[in-house]
Design a protein around this motif. Sequence first.
Motif, PDB file in Angstrom:
ATOM      1  N   SER A  24      79.547   7.138  60.614  1.00  0.00           N
ATOM      2  CA  SER A  24      79.841   6.537  59.313  1.00  0.00           C
ATOM      3  C   SER A  24      78.589   5.891  58.721  1.00  0.00           C
ATOM      4  CB  SER A  24      80.938   5.486  59.471  1.00  0.00           C
ATOM      5  OG  SER A  24      81.224   4.877  58.240  1.00  0.00           O
ATOM      6  N   GLY A  25      78.356   6.142  57.445  1.00  0.00           N
ATOM      7  CA  GLY A  25      77.208   5.557  56.758  1.00  0.00           C
ATOM      8  C   GLY A  25      75.956   6.403  56.809  1.00  0.00           C
ATOM      9  N   THR A  26      75.984   7.517  57.547  1.00  0.00           N
ATOM     10  CA  THR A  26      74.797   8.368  57.596  1.00  0.00           C
ATOM     11  C   THR A  26      74.846   9.389  56.459  1.00  0.00           C
ATOM     12  OG1 THR A  26      75.882   9.878  59.148  1.00  0.00           O
ATOM     13  CG2 THR A  26      74.501   8.148  60.091  1.00  0.00           C
ATOM     14  N   THR A  27      73.688   9.871  56.098  1.00  0.00           N
ATOM     15  CA  THR A  27      73.595  10.815  54.985  1.00  0.00           C
ATOM     16  C   THR A  27      72.641  11.952  55.331  1.00  0.00           C
ATOM     17  OG1 THR A  27      71.752   9.630  53.967  1.00  0.00           O
ATOM     18  CG2 THR A  27      73.979   9.004  53.270  1.00  0.00           C
ATOM     19  N   GLY A  28      72.653  12.920  54.452  1.00  0.00           N
ATOM     20  CA  GLY A  28      71.702  14.015  54.543  1.00  0.00           C
ATOM     21  C   GLY A  28      71.318  14.444  53.145  1.00  0.00           C
ATOM     22  N   LYS A  29      70.291  15.239  53.059  1.00  0.00           N
ATOM     23  CA  LYS A  29      69.879  15.795  51.771  1.00  0.00           C
ATOM     24  C   LYS A  29      69.537  17.262  52.003  1.00  0.00           C
ATOM     25  CE  LYS A  29      66.869  15.277  47.838  1.00  0.00           C
ATOM     26  NZ  LYS A  29      66.168  14.275  47.048  1.00  0.00           N
ATOM     27  N   LEU A  30      70.061  18.107  51.130  1.00  0.00           N
ATOM     28  CA  LEU A  30      69.793  19.531  51.210  1.00  0.00           C
ATOM     29  C   LEU A  30      69.093  19.961  49.932  1.00  0.00           C
ATOM     30  CD1 LEU A  30      70.209  22.182  52.807  1.00  0.00           C
ATOM     31  CD2 LEU A  30      72.339  22.475  51.526  1.00  0.00           C
ATOM     32  N   SER A  31      68.021  20.732  50.080  1.00  0.00           N
ATOM     33  CA  SER A  31      67.273  21.253  48.932  1.00  0.00           C
ATOM     34  C   SER A  31      67.134  22.756  49.070  1.00  0.00           C
ATOM     35  CB  SER A  31      65.877  20.639  48.866  1.00  0.00           C
ATOM     36  OG  SER A  31      65.942  19.242  48.727  1.00  0.00           O
ATOM     37  N   VAL A  32      67.090  23.429  47.915  1.00  0.00           N
ATOM     38  CA  VAL A  32      66.858  24.871  47.876  1.00  0.00           C
ATOM     39  C   VAL A  32      65.664  25.122  46.961  1.00  0.00           C
ATOM     40  CG1 VAL A  32      67.812  27.131  47.301  1.00  0.00           C
ATOM     41  CG2 VAL A  32      69.320  25.342  48.186  1.00  0.00           C
ATOM     42  N   GLN A  40      52.301  30.168  49.200  1.00  0.00           N
ATOM     43  CA  GLN A  40      52.755  29.007  49.970  1.00  0.00           C
ATOM     44  C   GLN A  40      53.428  27.978  49.073  1.00  0.00           C
ATOM     45  OE1 GLN A  40      52.685  28.844  53.337  1.00  0.00           O
ATOM     46  NE2 GLN A  40      51.970  30.935  53.154  1.00  0.00           N
ATOM     47  N   VAL A  41      53.412  28.199  47.756  1.00  0.00           N
ATOM     48  CA  VAL A  41      53.969  27.264  46.788  1.00  0.00           C
ATOM     49  C   VAL A  41      55.475  27.493  46.659  1.00  0.00           C
ATOM     50  CG1 VAL A  41      53.919  26.495  44.389  1.00  0.00           C
ATOM     51  CG2 VAL A  41      51.796  27.160  45.533  1.00  0.00           C
ATOM     52  N   GLU A  42      56.231  26.406  46.720  1.00  0.00           N
ATOM     53  CA  GLU A  42      57.679  26.469  46.558  1.00  0.00           C
ATOM     54  C   GLU A  42      58.072  25.843  45.226  1.00  0.00           C
ATOM     55  OE1 GLU A  42      59.442  24.486  49.890  1.00  0.00           O
ATOM     56  OE2 GLU A  42      58.532  25.843  51.340  1.00  0.00           O
ATOM     57  N   SER A  43      59.015  26.459  44.525  1.00  0.00           N
ATOM     58  CA  SER A  43      59.561  25.904  43.279  1.00  0.00           C
ATOM     59  C   SER A  43      60.949  25.371  43.582  1.00  0.00           C
ATOM     60  CB  SER A  43      59.657  26.994  42.206  1.00  0.00           C
ATOM     61  OG  SER A  43      58.395  27.525  41.926  1.00  0.00           O
ATOM     62  N   ASN A  44      61.127  24.044  43.479  1.00  0.00           N
ATOM     63  CA  ASN A  44      62.422  23.451  43.772  1.00  0.00           C
ATOM     64  C   ASN A  44      63.453  23.893  42.736  1.00  0.00           C
ATOM     65  OD1 ASN A  44      64.166  21.792  45.308  1.00  0.00           O
ATOM     66  ND2 ASN A  44      64.000  20.201  43.768  1.00  0.00           N
ATOM     67  N   LEU A  45      64.616  24.354  43.199  1.00  0.00           N
ATOM     68  CA  LEU A  45      65.673  24.841  42.318  1.00  0.00           C
ATOM     69  C   LEU A  45      66.883  23.918  42.289  1.00  0.00           C
ATOM     70  CD1 LEU A  45      65.645  28.576  43.470  1.00  0.00           C
ATOM     71  CD2 LEU A  45      64.573  27.619  41.412  1.00  0.00           C
ATOM     72  N   TRP A  46      67.164  23.240  43.408  1.00  0.00           N
ATOM     73  CA  TRP A  46      68.412  22.484  43.538  1.00  0.00           C
ATOM     74  C   TRP A  46      68.264  21.505  44.696  1.00  0.00           C
ATOM     75  CZ3 TRP A  46      71.780  21.966  47.625  1.00  0.00           C
ATOM     76  CH2 TRP A  46      73.091  21.553  47.348  1.00  0.00           C
ATOM     77  N   SER A  47      68.876  20.329  44.579  1.00  0.00           N
ATOM     78  CA  SER A  47      68.960  19.406  45.719  1.00  0.00           C
ATOM     79  C   SER A  47      70.190  18.527  45.553  1.00  0.00           C
ATOM     80  CB  SER A  47      67.695  18.549  45.858  1.00  0.00           C
ATOM     81  OG  SER A  47      67.559  17.677  44.781  1.00  0.00           O
ATOM     82  N   ARG A  56      81.065  21.736  51.356  1.00  0.00           N
ATOM     83  CA  ARG A  56      80.912  21.749  49.897  1.00  0.00           C
ATOM     84  C   ARG A  56      80.282  23.074  49.488  1.00  0.00           C
ATOM     85  NH1 ARG A  56      81.048  17.585  46.725  1.00  0.00           N
ATOM     86  NH2 ARG A  56      81.763  15.613  47.530  1.00  0.00           N
ATOM     87  N   TYR A  57      80.620  23.509  48.281  1.00  0.00           N
ATOM     88  CA  TYR A  57      80.090  24.755  47.732  1.00  0.00           C
ATOM     89  C   TYR A  57      78.878  24.448  46.864  1.00  0.00           C
ATOM     90  CZ  TYR A  57      79.936  29.054  44.963  1.00  0.00           C
ATOM     91  OH  TYR A  57      79.545  30.215  44.349  1.00  0.00           O
ATOM     92  N   GLY A  58      77.840  25.240  47.007  1.00  0.00           N
ATOM     93  CA  GLY A  58      76.659  25.098  46.168  1.00  0.00           C
ATOM     94  C   GLY A  58      76.256  26.436  45.579  1.00  0.00           C
ATOM     95  N   GLN A  59      75.657  26.385  44.421  1.00  0.00           N
ATOM     96  CA  GLN A  59      75.124  27.596  43.801  1.00  0.00           C
ATOM     97  C   GLN A  59      73.957  27.221  42.909  1.00  0.00           C
ATOM     98  OE1 GLN A  59      78.428  29.245  41.593  1.00  0.00           O
ATOM     99  NE2 GLN A  59      78.016  27.974  39.811  1.00  0.00           N
ATOM    100  N   VAL A  60      73.035  28.156  42.745  1.00  0.00           N
ATOM    101  CA  VAL A  60      71.886  27.922  41.883  1.00  0.00           C
ATOM    102  C   VAL A  60      71.467  29.255  41.267  1.00  0.00           C
ATOM    103  CG1 VAL A  60      70.220  28.118  43.790  1.00  0.00           C
ATOM    104  CG2 VAL A  60      69.582  26.906  41.728  1.00  0.00           C
ATOM    105  N   VAL A  72      64.317  29.126  50.267  1.00  0.00           N
ATOM    106  CA  VAL A  72      63.949  28.156  51.297  1.00  0.00           C
ATOM    107  C   VAL A  72      64.961  27.016  51.252  1.00  0.00           C
ATOM    108  CG1 VAL A  72      62.159  26.589  52.130  1.00  0.00           C
ATOM    109  CG2 VAL A  72      61.512  28.741  51.001  1.00  0.00           C
ATOM    110  N   PHE A  73      65.687  26.813  52.353  1.00  0.00           N
ATOM    111  CA  PHE A  73      66.632  25.702  52.490  1.00  0.00           C
ATOM    112  C   PHE A  73      65.964  24.642  53.358  1.00  0.00           C
ATOM    113  CE2 PHE A  73      69.335  29.229  51.473  1.00  0.00           C
ATOM    114  CZ  PHE A  73      70.407  28.694  50.792  1.00  0.00           C
ATOM    115  N   GLN A  74      65.941  23.394  52.854  1.00  0.00           N
ATOM    116  CA  GLN A  74      65.367  22.296  53.626  1.00  0.00           C
ATOM    117  C   GLN A  74      66.391  21.183  53.728  1.00  0.00           C
ATOM    118  OE1 GLN A  74      61.860  20.441  52.000  1.00  0.00           O
ATOM    119  NE2 GLN A  74      61.425  19.401  53.909  1.00  0.00           N
TER     120      GLN A  74
END
Length: 98
Positions: A24-32, A40-47, A56-60, A72-74
Amino acid sequence: FVSRPYTNAGDECLKFWYFVNGPSGTTGKLSVARQNVGSQVESNLWSNDIYESAWRYGQVSINGGISAFSAVFQAVRSSSNVVIGIDDIILTLGYCPA
């Protein structure tokens, strides 16, 4: 997680499910991000910050271009006790529905 390279065929929709589980109280962050093949350059699309233990459902939408790319999922966890999952990754032609 880095996907296999996709040949860019126009505008596309990346769909996926994601989950976080921890004390309880912990979190995470997901980025695509999008990474063009040979770069080597990444363009962030969603977080998204994740606060609850539920799938949860995600789409971008990914704008068409001339280069093949990888998705790339981080995931970032607030503690070592947090588990973040990704499932059912699908890439389809056309923009994602609203």
